[in-house]
Design an enzyme around this catalytic site. Structure first.
Site, mmCIF file in Angstrom:
data_model
loop_
_atom_site.group_PDB
_atom_site.id
_atom_site.type_symbol
_atom_site.label_atom_id
_atom_site.label_comp_id
_atom_site.label_asym_id
_atom_site.label_seq_id
_atom_site.Cartn_x
_atom_site.Cartn_y
_atom_site.Cartn_z
ATOM 1 N N GLY A 164 -7.586 -42.126 -14.315
ATOM 2 C CA GLY A 164 -6.564 -41.318 -14.980
ATOM 3 C C GLY A 164 -5.613 -40.728 -13.962
ATOM 4 N N GLY A 193 -14.374 -41.885 -13.138
ATOM 5 C CA GLY A 193 -14.562 -42.701 -11.947
ATOM 6 C C GLY A 193 -14.948 -41.867 -10.740
ATOM 7 C CB ILE A 203 -20.644 -33.521 0.917
ATOM 8 C CG1 ILE A 203 -19.359 -33.266 1.734
ATOM 9 C CG2 ILE A 203 -20.586 -34.882 0.218
ATOM 10 C CD1 ILE A 203 -18.078 -33.174 0.920
ATOM 11 C CE LYS A 258 -24.401 -45.930 -1.748
ATOM 12 N NZ LYS A 258 -25.482 -46.724 -2.315
ATOM 13 C CE LYS A 275 -13.850 -24.771 0.963
ATOM 14 N NZ LYS A 275 -13.165 -24.671 2.281
ATOM 15 C CD GLU A 312 -6.422 -33.376 -7.865
ATOM 16 O OE1 GLU A 312 -5.293 -33.294 -8.344
ATOM 17 O OE2 GLU A 312 -7.354 -32.619 -8.179
#
Lengths: 677, 323, 162
Positions: free
Chosen positions: A223, A451, A564, A568, A636, A640
């Protein structure tokens, strides 16, 4: 970990919006305006209605009713005014796709057309100052005295950059499949980045209580913002289904996607930077000129990253907008940060050259203690760490800054760097966690997996919160009947949904059976911090001195984005964003048709996105960050930031390779060749 | 798409007999189906010629005959083509994608239409699609369009890579049709737009390409190079197929230069060739030859870059071949 | 018109409108949603299937024109519950995100592994090259991935090509 839905995706069983088997389905095909401004005088549906299989033609001649106050892009057929070329002015419903499309081609629309204006200019008389910029930032900011700062500067850079119209182009076209039940309830399988918002929007447009609308988006084929807001195909499918009394399916063509599913506004950006002899900024000004439509206002927050990047006594940002006879721009991956950081980080490189200073060091010298505009403390900020780690991995220390001196045959070689940033926000969300009969755990949230790997990341988060193996957790998402949740956008999905899931799991652990969470209060109570992820992009380019072709043999991103959640998935998100940034830097461009209005290059053979051969080596690494101010996961958003900075790094590397600064994206062979000869 | 009838032909002769106005021949369909979906092509009837027994590559004396229905992939991987006409194999391999090449036929590749944005959009004017409606590309987007041989009516380019190599190889196009059989030497198949941009080629209604015959490979070194901003799966901004034969004395004995992406047809740079033959094979001579060719260029504001690009490409390519 | 195809090994006879693409035939008539419609013009590769063993774009193939052919879609790649090695490698290498281009990538890769001969990046055109990452990238460039999973796609295919 491997994606939970991996198996259904590789076996072709994952069901996207247009793919639900529905009995008695019919097909709708839109008719689009062929003028850019004016009024629909008459829609003649006679020939279309006589075509085989045609069930109905919808248009403003006999507009199916919608509730008042709908968004201008969604209020289909409610007005005869045409706001842009490509706007949907009618639609045909037929028994097959072939019949609907053939009939749409013979619907005759007569117009009274007016002169149109589709061209963004920095001196456009219609420029105005919007009340705020997306989503709710102040339009302008000013601190200190820019003119004084420039006057006292040892070096000044005053430059203008331009970015073109860009289109999200997810691989899955926008689609909807709508069915009404006997009680007047509406079910829409939609390509939505958020089913709660899509449900709320459709309920409002059709004047229905929310409880009567259900939106399902189990799998969404990308999207990048264009499916974040409800798009006209969902309204059209529902409207048409009501008219013909049967389920209606719509899949927009790729060409139609260019017209009615949003795009990144073109920008003209002026940057003025002043620095003392040591490279410390004395002034930083960033003014962005952008467009919106006559239907709705969308004001991109293009200059906002400049408010948080570098220490300076004088800082001014501003946004000016002009209403043109164009479709309404919308979200495209990192709206604001992406084009804004392209300009800022290109200007910083120009400043580094003007000062004779290393571009990494220039950024380090200007590292702020607190957020430059607001003065807020950073919850965490590791830009310098990213720059240093990237420089080390990339071999930056051996770099000769002289432009245009490295050659391999006809190929000029250069390297460039740029910083990246993206806000780390979260929004209120609900979630539910229950113990199932077999002792496994069911976690429900109306999140979306477009995704990003949300299903997988949320499974991990829930498993950690519950202290069980991920195999025992089953996450259900993509359905507005699940606990309400914000859209997958603004890199806020995991932080928002994950917070609610953690709280629901905590409650489940104490309750033993069920946990229900609503993080509205918790999010409202978040302390005042400047919350952002940071990163640094390093790139090597090869530029043909014969053809002007630019190739990118190496692209490295180093990011500091909290903890994180899944390495992966995170790597895939980062490199995916960087790959899209490469497209922005080198090839992506939609042209505005000044003569007829609308867009040109409306397909994937003309609007080039990177192909496999363009991407030999993209790598992303990260610094582990411990930031307790963010959310229970200490994460976080990462969807983007990968695209932010990439285009600037490429442009900076092209300068290093050729000695020529291209200030208009994309950097295509014509822009390399023309100034050289 | 408008409804149409579909029949499959068993022989070229039958296909031609089936022809009537409104009929189009269907090869691999990779461009025709695309154009039908856009409404650009609106056949009343399709005669499928993709399975005609024209799918072999044969050596005939010192020539090679390539059937019209040979798929692009099969042409490019054929050992004889790779060995004797490497430039042709290269050109085909730079076109489209593996999936398209597996299906697209030799004849279909030659007869593909321009990718000009206006031609492909039935809601905008285009003289090629709707004669007399105008050419908005001249004042609008012509970034990828022609700099050579264009007219007031049309600035479209021919998109094929293969056809550029065939023009340099001086291949012969074998045609059968209602008027009988004939042979058209390349680059004579494609025409310049002039006042009739709707006509891409010299073929007459009902003509069917049956084969492409390759004469013996020219003496000298050959190369095909394609320029594009995306590294693969993109049409050429400019491409070049070149042959250079330099004698032991350093004098150019033979030279052929065909250009793609610059004109309505594969463009033989005859002025450049003439300027070079019999002269020295030096960078300076290559530059003069390229400039001689490009004197006739009529670039538009947004495609003016193609002039230096083509010049550089000619010079660099010939330098590569000479060394 | 009535046509018969072998789809994933099973004969399927369908009465089709000549305008119907193989892609729409698979998706709308046979309920096989694996092949995806991304552009409908041969510009993205999402609809890639194998037709008579060769990778091809189902959006540009008319159903009537492939009458009598064998068609393999992504649904036909696995051997029962056992994934095709490419499918397993795609999962392991995280070679997809949204998954929409994935069936086309997989069918394309399956076809590509069986295609001998040079590509546009092969140094010596007389030689059938090894499938280096560079060769794979060129040969897979007909399958666009907007999520940008190319790096992982190439590593997944490389593992299987070895």
């Amino acid at each position: 970990m491997n994606r939970i839905e991996g198996r259904v995706k590789v076996t072709g069983l994952a069901t996207y919006a247009a793919e639900y088997p529905v009995e008695d389905v019919t097909y709708a095909f839109p008719v689009q305006s062929q003028i850019a401004k004016g009024r629909v005088r008459h829609v003649d549906a006679q020939d279309a209605l006589a075509m085989p299989g045609v069930l109905a033609v919808l248009s403003g001649e006999d507009p199916p009713p919608l509730a008042s106050g709908a968004d201008g892009e969604l209020a289909l057929f409610q007005s005869r005014e045409v706001a842009y070329r490509g706007q949907i002015v009618a639609a045909v419903v037929a028994d097959t796709y072939e019949n609907a499309r053939a009939a749409a081609a013979v619907v005759r629309v007569d117009y009274d057309s007016d002169d149109h204006d589709v061209s963004l200019r920095a001196d456009h008389p219609g420029l105005y100052k919007p009340d705020h910029v997306n989503p709710a930032y102040p339009t302008d900011s000013e601190k200190g005295d820019i003119e004084a700062g420039l006057a006292e500067a040892a070096t000044v850079v005053d430059v203008v950059y331009e970015t073109p119209v860009l289109h999200n182009n997810p691989m899955e076209p926008h689609a909807a499949l709508a069915c009404w039940d006997d009680e007047g309830g509406l079910l829409v399988y939609d390509t939505a980045q958020g089913t709660t918002l899509s449900r709320d929007t459709l309920a409002q447009v059709f004047g229905l209580p929310k409880e009567r609308v259900r939106v399902v988006s189990r799998h969404v084929g990308g999207g990048f913002g264009s499916k974040g807001t409800t798009r006209p195909q969902a309204v059209l499918a529902a409207m048409a289904a009501r008219v013909v009394g049967r389920p209606v399916k719509i899949v927009l063509t790729r060409q139609q996607m260019f017209d009615v599913t949003g795009y990144r506004t073109p920008t003209i950006q002026r940057l003025r930077l002043g620095a003392d002899a040591q490279g410390r900024l004395t002034a930083l000004e960033h003014v962005a000129y952008e467009q919106t439509s006559t239907l709705e206002e969308f004001a991109e927050q293009t200059a906002t990253p400049t408010r948080i990047m570098y220490a300076t006594p004088a800082l001014r940002t501003a946004h000016r907008l002009v209403r043109l006879d164009v479709a309404t721009p919308s979200w495209m991956r990192a709206p604001g940060e992406c084009p804004g950081m392209y300009a800022l980080e290109s200007a910083m490189d120009e400043l580094a050259y003007a000062l004779g200073m290393d571009p990494v060091e220039l950024r380090v010298v200007n590292e702020p203690e607190t957020e430059p505009d607001s003065g807020l403390p950073f919850s965490s900020r590791n830009l310098v760490g990213c720059l240093r780690e990237g420089a080390r991995r990339f071999g930056w220390e051996h770099r000769d800054p002289t432009p245009g001196v490295r050659r391999d045959g006809e190929w000029l070689i250069g390297t460039g760097v740029a910083a990246s940033t993206y806000p780390a926000r979260r929004r209120p969300s609900k979630a539910r966690a229950v113990v199932e009969d077999d002792g496994d755990f069911l976690v429900q949230v109306a999140a979306a997996d477009i995704g990003t790997g949300a299903r997988t990341a949320l499974t991990r988060i829930a498993a950690e919160a519950l202290g069980v193996a991920p195999e025992r957790v089953h996450v259900e998402l993509g359905d507005s009947d699940l606990p309400e949740a914000p859209v997958a956008g603004g890199s806020m999905g995991t932080a928002s949904w994950g917070s609610a899931i953690v709280r629901a799991c905590e409650e489940l652990k104490s309750d033993g059976k069920e946990g229900l969470a609503d993080t509205t209060e918790e999010v409202r109570g978040d302390a005042a911090f400047s919350r952002h992820a940071f990163g640094a992009q390093f790139v090597e380019v090869r530029v043909s001195s014969v053809t002007g072709e630019v190739r990118v043999p190496r692209l490295l991103g180093v990011f500091a984005a909290g903890r994180i959640v899944d390495p992966k998935l995170a790597r895939s998100q980062f490199i995916g964003g960087m790959t899209m940034g490469m497209g922005m830097g080198l090839m992506e461009e939609t042209l505005t048709d000044e003569e007829f209005g609308g867009f040109l290059r409306r397909d994937l053979a003309q609007y080039h996105v990177p192909a496999c051969a363009d991407v030999p080596d993209v790598e992303a690494v990260w610094l582990d960050e411990r930031d307790a101010e963010l959310n229970p996961m200490a994460s976080k958003g990462i969807g983007e930031i990968g695209i932010v900075g990439t285009a600037a790094a490429i442009g900076n590397a092209v300068y290093h390779a050729t000695g020529h600064r291209v200030r208009e994206l994309p950097i295509t062979p014509d822009k390399i060749l023309m100034p050289r000869f | 798409m408008k409804p149409f009838d579909y029949t499959r032909a068993d022989s070229a002769a039958q296909a031609v007999r089936e022809y009537a106005p409104g009929t189009m021949y269907l090869g691999g369909g990779t461009n025709l189906v695309d154009l039908m979906r856009l409404g650009v092509a609106e056949p009343e009837r399709l005669v499928d010629v993709s399975r005609l027994p024209l799918d072999t590559i044969e050596s005939v004396r010192d020539r090679v005959r390539v059937g019209a229905a040979v798929r692009n992939t099969d042409l490019a991987v054929d050992p004889m083509i790779r060995a004797r006409y490497p430039m042709l194999a290269r050109a085909v391999l730079t076109g489209a994608s593996g999936q398209v090449r597996n299906v697209a036929t030799v004849a279909g590749n030659l007869l593909q239409r321009t990718r000009c944005a206006y031609f492909q959009d039935v809601t905008r004017p285009c003289n090629k699609r709707r004669p007399g409606s105008g050419c908005p590309a001249i004042a609008g987007d012509h970034t990828n369009l022609a700099i050579l041989g264009s007219s007031e009516a049309c600035v479209a380019t021919h998109p094929s890579d293969m056809a550029v190599a065939l023009a340099a190889l001086e291949a012969e196009v074998h045609v059968t049709g209602p008027g009988g059989d004939r042979i058209i030497p390349m680059p004579g198949l494609h025409r310049l737009p002039g006042e009739e941009p709707e006509r891409d080629t010299v073929l007459e209604p009902g003509d069917l390409i049956t084969a492409v015959e390759l004469p013996p490979p020219p003496a000298g070194a050959t190369v095909y190079r394609k320029v594009r901003e995306r590294a693969s799966f993109a049409f050429a901004l400019v491409s070049i197929a070149a042959v250079l034969d330099v004698g032991d004395d350093g004098v150019v004995a033979g030279c052929r230069i065909a250009l793609g992406g610059v004109a309505h047809a594969p463009w033989r740079a005859e002025r450049a060739e003439q300027a070079l033959i019999g002269g020295p094979a030096t960078g300076e001579a290559f530059l003069r030859a390229a400039e001689a060719e490009l004197e006739q260029a009529r670039p538009l504001p947004r495609n003016a870059y193609k002039v230096p690009l083509t010049r550089n490409l000619i010079v660099s390519t010939l330098e590569g071949l000479a060394s | 018109m009535e046509i018969t195809l072998q789809v994933n090994g099973k004969p399927r006879t369908v009465d089709v409108d000549p305008r119907m693409s193989l892609l729409d035939l698979l998706r709308e008539r046979l309920g096989l949603i694996g092949a995806k419609k991304g552009c409908d013009h041969g510009q993205c590769g999402a609809c890639t299937v194998l037709i008579d063993g060769r990778r091809a774009l189902s959006c540009l193939a008319l159903g009537v024109a492939v009458d009598g052919s064998e068609v393999t879609t992504v649904e036909g790649l696995a051997n029962g519950d056992e994934l095709h090695p490419l499918q397993a490698a795609f999962i392991e290498h995280d070679a997809f995100q949204c998954g929409y281009c994935t069936p086309g990538q997989l069918c394309s890769a399956a076809g590509m592994l069986g295609e001998p001969g040079p590509s546009a990046v092969t140094e010596d055109i007389l030689v059938d090259p090894d499938l280096t990452p560079e060769e794979i990238r060129e040969r897979m460039s007909g399958n666009l991935c907007r999520c940008g999973a190319y790096v992982n796609i190439v590593s997944a295919i490389s593992e299987v090509a070895r």
